[in-house]
Write an enzyme that holds these catalytic residues in place. Structure first.
Site, PDB file in Angstrom:
ATOM      1  N   LYS A 172      -3.194   5.034  -0.535  1.00 17.48           N
ATOM      2  CA  LYS A 172      -3.284   3.882   0.855  1.00 17.48           C
ATOM      3  C   LYS A 172      -3.965   3.976   1.771  1.00 17.48           C
ATOM      4  O   LYS A 172      -4.629   2.977   2.350  1.00 17.48           O
ATOM      5  CB  LYS A 172      -1.529   3.529   0.568  1.00 17.48           C
ATOM      6  CG  LYS A 172      -1.551   2.491  -0.548  1.00 17.48           C
ATOM      7  CD  LYS A 172       0.856   2.542  -0.444  1.00 17.48           C
ATOM      8  CE  LYS A 172       1.016   2.307  -2.265  1.00 17.48           C
ATOM      9  NZ  LYS A 172       2.399   2.273  -1.753  1.00 17.48           N
ATOM     10  N   HIS A 211      13.143  12.551   1.346  1.00 11.84           N
ATOM     11  CA  HIS A 211      14.305  12.797   0.507  1.00 11.84           C
ATOM     12  C   HIS A 211      15.435  11.913   0.625  1.00 11.84           C
ATOM     13  O   HIS A 211      16.180  12.948   1.723  1.00 11.84           O
ATOM     14  CB  HIS A 211      13.841  13.455  -0.494  1.00 11.84           C
ATOM     15  CG  HIS A 211      14.054  14.662  -0.835  1.00 11.84           C
ATOM     16  ND1 HIS A 211      15.788  14.642  -0.537  1.00 11.84           N
ATOM     17  CD2 HIS A 211      13.887  15.825  -0.106  1.00 11.84           C
ATOM     18  CE1 HIS A 211      16.590  16.645  -0.383  1.00 11.84           C
ATOM     19  NE2 HIS A 211      14.789  16.604   0.174  1.00 11.84           N
TER      20      HIS A 211
END
Length: 125
Positions: free
Chosen positions: A61, A110
Site C-alpha cells: 500500500k 499484535h
C-alpha cells in the site's frame, strides 16, 4: 517528507485457516525461506506468519505499485534485527524502487487475535 504510507490489520485465525486449507502452497507463495524458518520455529507460528503477511500488505500500500506492476509477495522479505526491530528488504522488481533517496520503516503490533503493521516510506530530501 513522507512519500507513501500503508497500514494493514489481519486476524491471526485467517492466516491459520489458510495454512490449514492450502498448506505449503499458501506458505511458499507468500513467504520467503527466511520468513518461514523464523515463523515456523516460534510457539505461536500463526501470529508470526500473520505479522509478515500484514507487513507485506502495508508495504504494498505504501509503495502504491499495484499487482499489475509486477508486485510479488516474495519480493518483500520481513526480518528482525538482533534488537527485535522489524525490517523489510525489497527484492526482485521492487529492489530498486526505493533507490538512494527513500527509506522504508515498518512497525508491527499484535493482540491475541489480530496483527497490524504500518509502513512508511520517507524521502531523504
Amino acid at each position: 517528507m513522507i512519500f507513501g504510507i500503508g497500514i494493514d490489520i489481519i486476524e491471526i485465525e485467517r492466516v491459520a485457516k489458510s495454512v490449514e486449507k492450502f498448506g505449503n502452497r499458501f506458505l511458499n507463495k507468500i513467504f520467503t525461506e527466511g520468513e518461514l524458518k523464523y515463523s515456523l520455529s516460534k510457539k505461536n507460528k500463526n501470529q508470526h506468519l500473520a505479522a509478515r503477511f500484514a507487513a507485506k500488505e502495508a508495504i504494498a500500500k505504501a509503495l502504491a505499485t499495484g499487482w499489475s506492476k509486477g508486485f510479488k509477495w516474495k519480493d518483500i522479505d520481513i526480518y528482525n534485527e538482533k534488537s527485535g526491530l522489524p525490517k523489510a528488504e525489497l527484492k526482485g522488481n521492487l529492489k530498486n524502487f526505493l533507490g538512494d533517496d527513500k527509506s522504508l520503516q515498518i512497525s508491527m503490533s499484535h493482540s491475541e487475535n489480530y496483527v497490524t503493521c504500518v509502513a512508511i516510506i520517507y524521502t531523504k530530501k
